[in-house]
Scaffold this active site. Structure first.
Site, mmCIF file in Angstrom:
data_model
loop_
_atom_site.group_PDB
_atom_site.id
_atom_site.type_symbol
_atom_site.label_atom_id
_atom_site.label_comp_id
_atom_site.label_asym_id
_atom_site.label_seq_id
_atom_site.Cartn_x
_atom_site.Cartn_y
_atom_site.Cartn_z
ATOM 1 N N LYS A 1 31.593 31.235 30.818
ATOM 2 C CA LYS A 1 31.940 30.088 29.972
ATOM 3 C C LYS A 1 32.699 29.066 30.794
ATOM 4 C CE LYS A 1 36.188 32.108 27.979
ATOM 5 N NZ LYS A 1 37.153 31.163 28.541
ATOM 6 N N LYS B 1 40.368 34.943 28.138
ATOM 7 C CA LYS B 1 40.367 34.226 29.411
ATOM 8 C C LYS B 1 40.738 32.753 29.200
ATOM 9 C CE LYS B 1 38.925 37.821 31.708
ATOM 10 N NZ LYS B 1 39.342 38.785 30.689
ATOM 11 N N ASP B 2 41.058 32.087 30.324
ATOM 12 C CA ASP B 2 41.449 30.686 30.301
ATOM 13 C C ASP B 2 40.407 29.795 29.625
ATOM 14 O OD1 ASP B 2 42.572 32.100 32.646
ATOM 15 O OD2 ASP B 2 43.626 30.222 32.953
ATOM 16 N N ARG B 3 40.884 28.701 29.058
ATOM 17 C CA ARG B 3 39.964 27.670 28.589
ATOM 18 C C ARG B 3 39.581 26.758 29.752
ATOM 19 N NH1 ARG B 3 40.065 22.465 27.707
ATOM 20 N NH2 ARG B 3 42.316 22.326 27.985
ATOM 21 N N ILE C 1 45.677 32.474 32.345
ATOM 22 C CA ILE C 1 45.272 33.813 31.932
ATOM 23 C C ILE C 1 46.398 34.824 32.016
ATOM 24 C CG2 ILE C 1 44.565 34.575 34.217
ATOM 25 C CD1 ILE C 1 42.107 35.771 32.869
#
EC number: 5.4.99.27
Length: 367
Positions: free
Chosen positions: A66, A95-97, A366
């Site tokens: 993503k 997880k991070d954006r 994260i």
């Protein structure tokens, strides 16, 4: 009890929390500055699974990439595109954006004919396979990072190598990252308020997250005290230690006996994540941890009232990476490393950067 969450922290406590004013272990070395996440490609995270799917079963594991998509938004997209309830989506970790991330997500096996609907510009299914169990939170070894730090200082590489060598020798402080505490420390403030409410009125994921923010803040205070007093690498009588490979905890009864094991990295000092199931220290360390609680106006009984939401545990004060690769690029320095689950990449990078670490400056990073 006050009705205003802000009044549960002193002005000094709130400012320290908002500024993320906790000491670095490499404070004798200068920072290299730098900027995180200017571009998506600057922050790449890949999950390290505990196991691979077996190829048969009632659950479908999707290895997903993503780009600039948050964890909740990914779950929402899978729910809509596969026409399933969000509760049937399993993830090992969020997880991070603002990053490119790759991770396993599980959905019911019956979704396989509709997989084509999942892939869009920002979300791609790279591979899929069946497995007998749903993926649950925590079912990962850790995360693999490739991070480009832009706009670093002119002598960044030379300084970074010195800092890297120190961290590989002694480890870096395993602080909970500032994003854990919310904008302006609000998550901690609401967590403190919840601690004093009747247990029956404190429930749900939001309450659990707010209470864990209080636990995380207190852990950071205890860790910061050890660093300030130059006790980060020093075993004390009554310390709780963890064997790094197994996680098994024990209390130090003979300091000289454990000194060499601590030096070689076989064991780590484990700090308090307060709660009724936390393994208790003894002697001087117990006095230290009681003092941390008292400074916040709390006791262990405050956490015991909400034992289902904040059971407590021990967390290593230091993380010892196996390697940290640093390579110069045209726009800065790239760092490549692996961390175990529950650790913040940004708290390690903080040792290199030594710049602003308010929650807004590292949002979405994260764990």
């Amino acid at each position: 009890m006050t009705e205003s969450p802000e009044e549960l922290l002193t002005e000094a406590q709130l400012k320290r929390l908002q500024d993320f004013d906790f000491p670095c272990i490499t404070k004798e070395l200068p920072g290299i500055g730098g900027v995180l996440k200017q571009e998506l490609e600057d922050f790449i995270v890949e999950e390290i699974p505990v196991y691979e799917p077996q190829g048969t079963g009632e659950h479908l594991f999707l290895w997903i990439e993503k780009r600039d998509v948050s964890g909740p938004d990914l779950v929402g997209h899978l729910s809509r595109s596969l026409n399933i309830d969000p509760q049937f989506v399993g993830m090992a970790g969020i997880k991070d954006r603002r990053a490119i991330t790759r991770q396993y997500v599980s959905v019911p096996a019956s979704c396989e004919p509709d997989l084509a609907a999942v892939t869009i510009d920002q979300i791609t299914v790279l591979k899929h396979s069946l497995h007998q169990n749903k993926l649950k939170t925590g079912h990962l070894v850790g995360n693999r990072f490739s991070i480009l730090l832009r706009e670093t200082s002119s002598e960044a590489y030379e300084v970074a190598v010195q800092i890297r060598d120190e961290l590989l020798k002694f480890g870096f402080p395993n602080y909970f990252g500032p994003q854990r505490f919310g904008h302006g420390g609000r998550t901690v403030q609401f967590g403190l308020k919840s601690l004093f409410r009747p247990p029956g009125k404190v429930r749900g994921k939001r309450a659990r997250f707010e209470l864990s923010a209080v636990q995380s803040w207190l852990f950071n205070l205890a860790l910061a005290e050890r660093i300030d007093e130059e006790l980060f690498h020093t075993a004390l009588l009554g310390d709780v230690m963890q064997v790094r490979k197994s996680g098994g905890p024990f209390v130090v009864e003979d300091v000289n006996r454990e000194k060499e094991r601590l030096k070689t990295g076989e064991i780590a000092i484990a700090g308090p994540v307060f709660g009724p199931k936390m393994k208790m220290p003894t002697d001087e360390v117990q006095e230290r941890e009681n003092r941390i609680l008292s400074s916040a106006g709390l006791t262990l009984n405050d956490f015991a009232r909400h034992r289902k939401l904040c059971a407590g545990t021990r967390r290593p004060y230091s993380i010892l990476p196996e390697s940290i690769e640093i390579s110069p690029e045209a726009n800065g320095l790239r760092f490549q490393f692996e961390l175990p689950t529950g650790c913040y990449a940004t708290t390690m990078l903080r040792e290199f950067m030594k710049t602003d670490w308010s929650p807004d400056s590292v949002r979405d990073s994260i764990e």
